[in-house]
Design a protein around this motif. Sequence first.
Motif, mmCIF file in Angstrom:
data_model
loop_
_atom_site.group_PDB
_atom_site.id
_atom_site.type_symbol
_atom_site.label_atom_id
_atom_site.label_comp_id
_atom_site.label_asym_id
_atom_site.label_seq_id
_atom_site.Cartn_x
_atom_site.Cartn_y
_atom_site.Cartn_z
ATOM 1 N N THR A 54 -20.550 3.528 -4.851
ATOM 2 C CA THR A 54 -20.081 4.186 -4.846
ATOM 3 C C THR A 54 -18.523 4.394 -5.586
ATOM 4 O O THR A 54 -17.952 3.388 -5.837
ATOM 5 C CB THR A 54 -18.707 4.799 -3.605
ATOM 6 N N SER A 55 -18.442 5.616 -6.415
ATOM 7 C CA SER A 55 -16.496 5.077 -7.005
ATOM 8 C C SER A 55 -15.868 5.647 -5.988
ATOM 9 O O SER A 55 -16.147 6.050 -4.706
ATOM 10 C CB SER A 55 -16.369 5.670 -8.546
ATOM 11 N N GLY A 56 -14.175 6.529 -6.884
ATOM 12 C CA GLY A 56 -13.596 6.512 -6.318
ATOM 13 C C GLY A 56 -12.262 6.891 -4.789
ATOM 14 O O GLY A 56 -12.064 7.167 -4.371
ATOM 15 N N ALA A 57 -12.548 5.360 -4.919
ATOM 16 C CA ALA A 57 -10.903 4.057 -4.031
ATOM 17 C C ALA A 57 -9.824 4.857 -4.453
ATOM 18 O O ALA A 57 -8.925 5.833 -3.136
ATOM 19 C CB ALA A 57 -11.197 2.869 -3.829
ATOM 20 N N VAL A 58 -10.047 5.082 -5.745
ATOM 21 C CA VAL A 58 -8.313 5.447 -6.357
ATOM 22 C C VAL A 58 -8.109 6.687 -5.845
ATOM 23 O O VAL A 58 -7.102 7.162 -5.727
ATOM 24 C CB VAL A 58 -7.944 4.976 -7.871
ATOM 25 N N GLY A 59 -9.189 7.954 -6.811
ATOM 26 C CA GLY A 59 -9.100 9.205 -6.483
ATOM 27 C C GLY A 59 -8.628 9.352 -4.677
ATOM 28 O O GLY A 59 -8.043 10.947 -4.875
ATOM 29 N N VAL A 60 -9.013 9.134 -4.202
ATOM 30 C CA VAL A 60 -9.175 9.442 -2.634
ATOM 31 C C VAL A 60 -8.039 9.019 -2.155
ATOM 32 O O VAL A 60 -7.048 9.588 -1.242
ATOM 33 C CB VAL A 60 -10.158 8.676 -1.387
ATOM 34 N N GLY A 61 -7.407 7.811 -2.740
ATOM 35 C CA GLY A 61 -6.257 7.344 -2.721
ATOM 36 C C GLY A 61 -4.502 8.901 -2.739
ATOM 37 O O GLY A 61 -3.667 8.843 -2.623
ATOM 38 N N LEU A 62 -4.833 8.764 -4.035
ATOM 39 C CA LEU A 62 -4.606 9.671 -4.970
ATOM 40 C C LEU A 62 -3.845 10.785 -3.898
ATOM 41 O O LEU A 62 -3.176 11.079 -3.461
ATOM 42 C CB LEU A 62 -4.935 10.051 -6.142
ATOM 43 N N ASN A 63 -5.010 11.528 -3.470
ATOM 44 C CA ASN A 63 -5.880 12.524 -2.500
ATOM 45 C C ASN A 63 -4.799 11.997 -1.340
ATOM 46 O O ASN A 63 -4.127 12.703 -0.249
ATOM 47 C CB ASN A 63 -6.919 12.376 -1.668
ATOM 48 N N VAL A 64 -5.245 11.069 -0.245
ATOM 49 C CA VAL A 64 -4.136 10.759 0.805
ATOM 50 C C VAL A 64 -2.709 10.622 0.728
ATOM 51 O O VAL A 64 -2.002 11.385 1.317
ATOM 52 C CB VAL A 64 -4.690 9.158 1.022
ATOM 53 N N LEU A 65 -1.772 10.401 -0.181
ATOM 54 C CA LEU A 65 -1.128 10.336 -0.971
ATOM 55 C C LEU A 65 -0.449 10.962 -1.533
ATOM 56 O O LEU A 65 0.625 11.640 -1.130
ATOM 57 C CB LEU A 65 -0.153 8.965 -1.638
ATOM 58 N N THR A 72 0.587 3.799 -13.995
ATOM 59 C CA THR A 72 -0.008 3.092 -15.156
ATOM 60 C C THR A 72 0.490 1.858 -14.638
ATOM 61 O O THR A 72 -0.467 0.353 -14.887
ATOM 62 C CB THR A 72 0.671 3.541 -15.960
ATOM 63 N N VAL A 73 1.069 1.495 -13.283
ATOM 64 C CA VAL A 73 1.519 0.124 -13.491
ATOM 65 C C VAL A 73 0.290 -0.213 -11.924
ATOM 66 O O VAL A 73 -0.501 0.374 -11.336
ATOM 67 C CB VAL A 73 2.609 0.393 -11.656
ATOM 68 N N ILE A 74 -0.771 -1.241 -12.361
ATOM 69 C CA ILE A 74 -1.465 -1.834 -11.675
ATOM 70 C C ILE A 74 -1.631 -2.074 -10.383
ATOM 71 O O ILE A 74 -2.276 -1.785 -9.598
ATOM 72 C CB ILE A 74 -2.062 -3.469 -12.738
ATOM 73 N N ALA A 75 -0.677 -2.888 -9.464
ATOM 74 C CA ALA A 75 -0.023 -2.931 -8.360
ATOM 75 C C ALA A 75 0.275 -1.757 -8.076
ATOM 76 O O ALA A 75 -0.708 -1.452 -6.759
ATOM 77 C CB ALA A 75 1.028 -3.847 -7.969
ATOM 78 N N GLN A 76 0.260 -0.388 -8.486
ATOM 79 C CA GLN A 76 0.680 0.503 -7.608
ATOM 80 C C GLN A 76 -1.560 1.278 -7.521
ATOM 81 O O GLN A 76 -1.685 1.341 -6.386
ATOM 82 C CB GLN A 76 1.079 1.370 -8.129
ATOM 83 N N GLN A 77 -1.886 0.891 -8.560
ATOM 84 C CA GLN A 77 -3.108 1.534 -8.584
ATOM 85 C C GLN A 77 -4.397 0.642 -7.603
ATOM 86 O O GLN A 77 -5.058 0.880 -6.649
ATOM 87 C CB GLN A 77 -4.212 1.441 -9.962
ATOM 88 N N GLN A 78 -3.480 -0.747 -7.261
ATOM 89 C CA GLN A 78 -3.971 -2.076 -6.087
ATOM 90 C C GLN A 78 -3.807 -0.691 -5.156
ATOM 91 O O GLN A 78 -5.178 -0.955 -4.083
ATOM 92 C CB GLN A 78 -3.391 -3.119 -6.275
ATOM 93 N N ALA A 79 -2.866 -0.890 -4.827
ATOM 94 C CA ALA A 79 -2.311 0.043 -3.566
ATOM 95 C C ALA A 79 -2.920 1.168 -3.360
ATOM 96 O O ALA A 79 -4.011 0.986 -2.206
ATOM 97 C CB ALA A 79 -1.023 0.496 -3.552
ATOM 98 N N LEU A 80 -3.529 1.660 -4.132
ATOM 99 C CA LEU A 80 -4.161 3.934 -4.190
ATOM 100 C C LEU A 80 -5.524 2.948 -3.459
ATOM 101 O O LEU A 80 -6.125 3.460 -2.792
ATOM 102 C CB LEU A 80 -4.293 4.425 -4.850
ATOM 103 N N ALA A 81 -5.787 1.925 -3.889
ATOM 104 C CA ALA A 81 -7.565 1.554 -3.977
ATOM 105 C C ALA A 81 -8.046 1.488 -2.723
ATOM 106 O O ALA A 81 -8.804 2.035 -1.835
ATOM 107 C CB ALA A 81 -8.196 0.587 -4.770
ATOM 108 N N SER A 82 -6.395 0.103 -2.246
ATOM 109 C CA SER A 82 -6.659 0.288 -1.081
ATOM 110 C C SER A 82 -6.565 0.967 -0.077
ATOM 111 O O SER A 82 -7.675 1.337 1.563
ATOM 112 C CB SER A 82 -5.692 -1.122 -0.976
ATOM 113 N N ILE A 83 -5.620 2.152 -0.198
ATOM 114 C CA ILE A 83 -5.549 3.071 0.782
ATOM 115 C C ILE A 83 -6.714 3.655 1.395
ATOM 116 O O ILE A 83 -7.677 4.226 1.884
ATOM 117 C CB ILE A 83 -4.417 4.056 0.605
#
Length: 268
Positions: A54-65, A72-83
């Motif tokens: 499955t893909s979608g971790a970052v996309g779902v993280g965007l929705n959650v927040l 564009t900041v990688i650390a923020q993308q990582q945080a979104l993926a984790s959430i």
Amino acid sequence: MTRRNILKARRIVVKIGTSSLILPNGKINLSNIDELAFVLADLNNQGYEVILVTSGAVGVGLNVLGMENRPTVIAQQQALASIGQVELMSLYTQMFHRYSQKVSQLLLTRDVTDFPTSRENAQNALNALLELDIIPIINENDAIAVDEMDHQTKFGDNDKLGAIVSKLVGADLLIMLSDIDGLFNKNPNIYDDATIFKEIHDITDELRQMAGGAGSRFGTGGMTSKLAAAQILFDNGQEMVLTNGARIREIREIVAGKEIGTYFSQKV
């Protein structure tokens, strides 16, 4: 029947892209996730061994927040993926539970599949889960895998991850769900006379030139990455069907050998 090899398939990897999990408005496509759970649980009941990439971790993280744009900041993308990964697995668990199907989670980085001992451990875990009638759900560990580390940890996209997992477990077939019906000779969203390739038996330079760039704002994969995934499978003597993730129930018809999507196989 040109797809007769599919009829013998018993171990199947299904890869679903972000565009099939997230609606154009950024909300989660609950009906698609529900249908996916239903179809894969049904296949498992029929005796197929099923693995979901499955893909979608970052996309779902965007929705959650409630965020509209991918940072564009990688650390923020990582945080979104984790959430997003937590929420995504929660949804999968709920949906599969409706159909009495147990699931598990594996998060992989490229070095896991490149390093022999780690690769063997991943294979052992996946085989044990399949023996227990559990559907493993695999995603890249986007909170950890980043491009600029000295050792490569990132697969690049989950199309390639789907192919690598298929190779890892010796799958008979990879079914890749995308936002398009298959591989076309030109972009069907632009050209009315675009025609679909029913079968592909060789990944040529001409095909690579036809392939476009990345698709939606939520995903990273385009046709180029799908051809790269197909090449990995060809190199390992494996097969793939590329089809539309908007019609998930067609997975059952694909495994029955029906001519849906684009069939990638070196065996004519």
